[in-house]
Design a protein around this motif. Structure first.
Motif, short mmCIF file in Angstrom:
data_model
loop_
_atom_site.label_atom_id
_atom_site.label_comp_id
_atom_site.label_asym_id
_atom_site.label_seq_id
_atom_site.Cartn_x
_atom_site.Cartn_y
_atom_site.Cartn_z
N ARG A 68 1.30 9.22 -6.18
CA ARG A 68 1.72 10.61 -5.98
C ARG A 68 2.78 11.00 -7.01
O ARG A 68 2.76 12.13 -7.54
N ALA A 69 3.69 10.09 -7.32
CA ALA A 69 4.71 10.37 -8.33
C ALA A 69 4.08 10.62 -9.70
O ALA A 69 4.63 11.37 -10.51
N ALA A 70 2.93 9.99 -9.94
CA ALA A 70 2.23 10.16 -11.21
C ALA A 70 1.26 11.34 -11.20
O ALA A 70 0.49 11.52 -12.13
N ALA A 102 0.83 -1.20 0.00
CA ALA A 102 0.00 0.00 0.00
C ALA A 102 0.86 1.26 0.00
O ALA A 102 0.52 2.26 -0.64
N VAL A 103 1.98 1.22 0.70
CA VAL A 103 2.90 2.35 0.70
C VAL A 103 3.41 2.62 -0.71
O VAL A 103 3.42 3.77 -1.18
N LEU A 104 3.82 1.56 -1.42
CA LEU A 104 4.34 1.75 -2.76
C LEU A 104 3.26 2.25 -3.71
O LEU A 104 3.51 3.14 -4.53
N LEU A 105 2.05 1.69 -3.62
CA LEU A 105 0.96 2.16 -4.48
C LEU A 105 0.68 3.63 -4.23
O LEU A 105 0.51 4.42 -5.18
N TYR A 111 -4.35 -0.38 2.72
CA TYR A 111 -4.86 -0.13 1.38
C TYR A 111 -4.55 1.32 1.02
O TYR A 111 -3.94 2.06 1.81
N SER A 112 -4.91 1.74 -0.17
CA SER A 112 -4.68 3.11 -0.62
C SER A 112 -6.01 3.77 -0.98
O SER A 112 -6.96 3.10 -1.37
N TRP A 172 -12.67 10.11 -3.84
CA TRP A 172 -11.69 9.18 -3.29
C TRP A 172 -12.16 7.74 -3.52
O TRP A 172 -13.30 7.40 -3.23
N VAL A 173 -11.25 6.92 -4.04
CA VAL A 173 -11.54 5.51 -4.34
C VAL A 173 -10.51 4.65 -3.61
O VAL A 173 -9.31 4.94 -3.64
N LYS A 174 -10.97 3.58 -2.97
CA LYS A 174 -10.10 2.70 -2.21
C LYS A 174 -9.61 1.54 -3.08
O LYS A 174 -10.37 1.01 -3.90
N ALA A 175 -8.36 1.13 -2.86
CA ALA A 175 -7.81 0.00 -3.61
C ALA A 175 -6.77 -0.71 -2.76
O ALA A 175 -5.91 -0.07 -2.15
N THR A 176 -6.86 -2.04 -2.70
CA THR A 176 -5.85 -2.82 -2.00
C THR A 176 -5.12 -3.73 -2.98
O THR A 176 -5.73 -4.58 -3.63
N PRO A 177 -3.81 -3.55 -3.13
CA PRO A 177 -3.04 -4.34 -4.09
C PRO A 177 -2.35 -5.54 -3.47
O PRO A 177 -1.38 -6.07 -4.02
N ALA A 178 -2.84 -6.02 -2.33
CA ALA A 178 -2.09 -6.98 -1.52
C ALA A 178 -1.78 -8.29 -2.24
O ALA A 178 -0.62 -8.71 -2.34
N PHE A 179 -2.81 -8.99 -2.76
CA PHE A 179 -2.61 -10.36 -3.25
C PHE A 179 -2.32 -10.36 -4.75
O PHE A 179 -3.17 -9.96 -5.55
#
Length: 223
Positions: A90-92, A82-85, A127-128, A136-143
């Motif tokens: 933000r970088a984008a 989640a930190v990387l996402l 999550y992010s 605001w939209v939530k997304a979890t990239p975990a699995f």
């Protein structure tokens, strides 16, 4: 007070997106795509699938939770991913912030449950939240999708419009994940708060030993 969305595009200590590794990860993911929703979708897929989900790689070193460190690895559990996402978005140029919730995992293995002190509650699951098209939209990239395929769980897809959170059921109809408590959003990683919650739920050994047990992907979910 009016919320300033540009506040959620700035680098922080953990969301250090100006580091070359985070910028390179982001550039490779978006591949020149201009629209923010498309950029967010591509970054989500890159974080989801290029970093293998591994709940056994819990580090006690704060430096390991900086986006610049995570972008140089090919594994991570939900919080680093989640930190990387969040940092890559933000970088984008996409306003992004971190969110956390306690979730109950009904497909947890005995191996993982034992490592978690007998608990099936994953506290401070990361999550992010991404600001796209005025909301605001939530997304979890975990699995990652390969892990999901092994265990009959559909990978979480993110369309940039709807929340993409853990599925309540697996493909065969078994209970998978229940959201128990949502801790809300944070502009920066609250690492001390997360470690305190992990110690309270699982005992100090999980955090303080810094000892990674030998395991295989099959130790993550039951079939």
């Amino acid at each position: 007070m009016t919320e300033r969305h540009d506040d959620f595009t700035q680098p922080t200590h953990f969301l250090d997106w100006r580091d070359p590794a985070v910028l390179a990860f982001t550039d490779a993911a978006v591949r020149g795509t201009a629209h923010p929703v498309d950029r967010a979708r591509l970054i989500f897929l890159a974080v989801r699938d290029q970093l293998w989900y591994d709940p056994y790689t819990l580090s006690t070193h704060p430096a390991d939770y900086r986006a610049s460190s995570i972008a140089r690895r090919d594994y991570g559990w939900c919080v680093p991913k989640a930190v990387l996402l969040t940092a890559a978005c933000r970088a984008a140029g996409i306003p992004a912030r971190l969110g956390f919730a306690d979730v109950r995992n009904h497909l947890q293995t005995d191996t993982l449950r034992a490592r978690m002190g007998g608990s099936d509650l994953f506290v401070y699951h990361g999550y992010s939240e991404l600001y796209l098209d005025g909301r605001w939209v939530k997304a979890t990239p975990a699995f990652n999708k390969e892990l999901c395929a092994r265990f009959g769980v559909p990978p979480i897809d993110f369309d940039g419009v709807h929340d993409a959170l853990m599925h309540p059921y697996s493909a065969d109809g078994s209970r998978f994940m229940d959201y128990v408590t949502d801790h809300g959003w944070y502009p920066e990683l609250p690492l001390a708060e997360i470690f305190a919650a992990l110690r309270a739920e699982y005992g100090s050994d999980l955090i303080d030993s810094n000892d990674i047990a030998a395991h295989t992907p099959e130790d993550t979910f039951t079939r």
